[in-house]
Design a protein around this motif. Structure first.
Motif, PDB file in Angstrom:
ATOM      1  N   TYR A  39      -2.405  -2.708  -3.733  1.00 27.82           N
ATOM      2  CA  TYR A  39      -3.565  -3.019  -4.538  1.00 27.82           C
ATOM      3  C   TYR A  39      -4.581  -3.862  -3.766  1.00 27.82           C
ATOM      4  O   TYR A  39      -5.762  -3.753  -3.991  1.00 27.82           O
ATOM      5  N   TRP A  40      -4.104  -4.744  -2.880  1.00 26.36           N
ATOM      6  CA  TRP A  40      -5.006  -5.692  -2.231  1.00 26.36           C
ATOM      7  C   TRP A  40      -5.910  -5.020  -1.201  1.00 26.36           C
ATOM      8  O   TRP A  40      -6.956  -5.528  -0.856  1.00 26.36           O
ATOM      9  N   SER A  41      -5.533  -3.852  -0.708  1.00 26.00           N
ATOM     10  CA  SER A  41      -6.395  -3.091   0.199  1.00 26.00           C
ATOM     11  C   SER A  41      -7.484  -2.344  -0.554  1.00 26.00           C
ATOM     12  O   SER A  41      -8.415  -1.829   0.044  1.00 26.00           O
ATOM     13  N   ALA A  42      -7.369  -2.288  -1.864  1.00 30.04           N
ATOM     14  CA  ALA A  42      -8.318  -1.533  -2.686  1.00 30.04           C
ATOM     15  C   ALA A  42      -9.663  -2.246  -2.773  1.00 30.04           C
ATOM     16  O   ALA A  42      -9.837  -3.363  -2.313  1.00 30.04           O
ATOM     17  N   ASP A  43     -10.586  -1.574  -3.396  1.00 31.07           N
ATOM     18  CA  ASP A  43     -11.876  -2.157  -3.730  1.00 31.07           C
ATOM     19  C   ASP A  43     -11.654  -3.515  -4.407  1.00 31.07           C
ATOM     20  O   ASP A  43     -10.716  -3.697  -5.169  1.00 31.07           O
ATOM     21  N   GLY A  44     -12.513  -4.469  -4.114  1.00 29.38           N
ATOM     22  CA  GLY A  44     -12.361  -5.828  -4.621  1.00 29.38           C
ATOM     23  C   GLY A  44     -12.212  -5.916  -6.124  1.00 29.38           C
ATOM     24  O   GLY A  44     -11.373  -6.661  -6.639  1.00 29.38           O
ATOM     25  N   GLN A  45     -13.013  -5.156  -6.874  1.00 29.35           N
ATOM     26  CA  GLN A  45     -12.936  -5.213  -8.336  1.00 29.35           C
ATOM     27  C   GLN A  45     -11.608  -4.660  -8.848  1.00 29.35           C
ATOM     28  O   GLN A  45     -11.034  -5.187  -9.793  1.00 29.35           O
ATOM     29  N   PRO A  76     -14.489  -8.415   3.097  1.00 30.03           N
ATOM     30  CA  PRO A  76     -14.653  -7.256   2.212  1.00 30.03           C
ATOM     31  C   PRO A  76     -13.782  -6.053   2.587  1.00 30.03           C
ATOM     32  O   PRO A  76     -13.451  -5.245   1.730  1.00 30.03           O
ATOM     33  N   ALA A  77     -13.395  -5.928   3.850  1.00 26.57           N
ATOM     34  CA  ALA A  77     -12.512  -4.829   4.263  1.00 26.57           C
ATOM     35  C   ALA A  77     -11.122  -5.409   4.533  1.00 26.57           C
ATOM     36  O   ALA A  77     -10.958  -6.298   5.364  1.00 26.57           O
ATOM     37  N   ARG A  78     -10.127  -4.907   3.776  1.00 31.37           N
ATOM     38  CA  ARG A  78      -8.768  -5.409   3.893  1.00 31.37           C
ATOM     39  C   ARG A  78      -7.812  -4.227   3.936  1.00 31.37           C
ATOM     40  O   ARG A  78      -7.887  -3.328   3.115  1.00 31.37           O
ATOM     41  N   ALA A  79      -6.889  -4.251   4.896  1.00 27.39           N
ATOM     42  CA  ALA A  79      -5.878  -3.187   4.990  1.00 27.39           C
ATOM     43  C   ALA A  79      -4.507  -3.835   5.162  1.00 27.39           C
ATOM     44  O   ALA A  79      -4.321  -4.667   6.057  1.00 27.39           O
ATOM     45  N   TYR A  80      -3.580  -3.459   4.298  1.00 27.88           N
ATOM     46  CA  TYR A  80      -2.211  -3.961   4.355  1.00 27.88           C
ATOM     47  C   TYR A  80      -1.288  -2.751   4.424  1.00 27.88           C
ATOM     48  O   TYR A  80      -1.372  -1.848   3.600  1.00 27.88           O
TER      49      TYR A  80
END
Length: 107
Positions: free
Chosen positions: A1-7, A45-49
């Motif tokens: 979920y945390w890699s998803a769009d912020g909202q 703003p860009a996160r990948a896990y």
């Protein structure tokens, strides 16, 4: 979920966290955690896990209706406007209390 769009990430946290959560070893309110996460989303703003292979461990106690889930994740975050990147490896542990879901299934 945390890699998803912020909202979407914030919506997931809001819908799935209790009002008070043990967060990095301290009791914190969901409201305070969401504020912190909003700040992180703005900064990165860009996160990948990505889960490391074979690192997922789930342990449950059926009598107490509680589970712990741990996983090791490779992560990378970036901010094009700031021209910054960061990367690392983290272990995450989640504690789930299904006793609160009496009469319905958990997630």
């Amino acid at each position: 979920y945390w890699s998803a769009d912020g909202q979407l990430a914030l919506k997931f946290l809001d819908e799935n966290f209790d009002d008070t959560v043990l967060f990095y070893g301290k009791q914190r309110s969901k409201r305070d955690i969401l504020k912190e996460k909003i700040s992180i989303i703005k900064r990165w703003p860009a996160r990948a896990y990505i889960e490391q292979a074979d690192s997922l461990k789930i342990t449950c106690n059926q009598v107490e209706k509680k589970c712990s889930v741990s996983v090791i994740m490779d992560w990378e975050v970036s901010s094009e406007p700031r021209n910054k990147r960061a990367a690392g490896v983290s272990e995450f542990t989640f504690f789930l209390d299904f006793s609160k879901f009496q009469g319905r299934s958990g997630f």
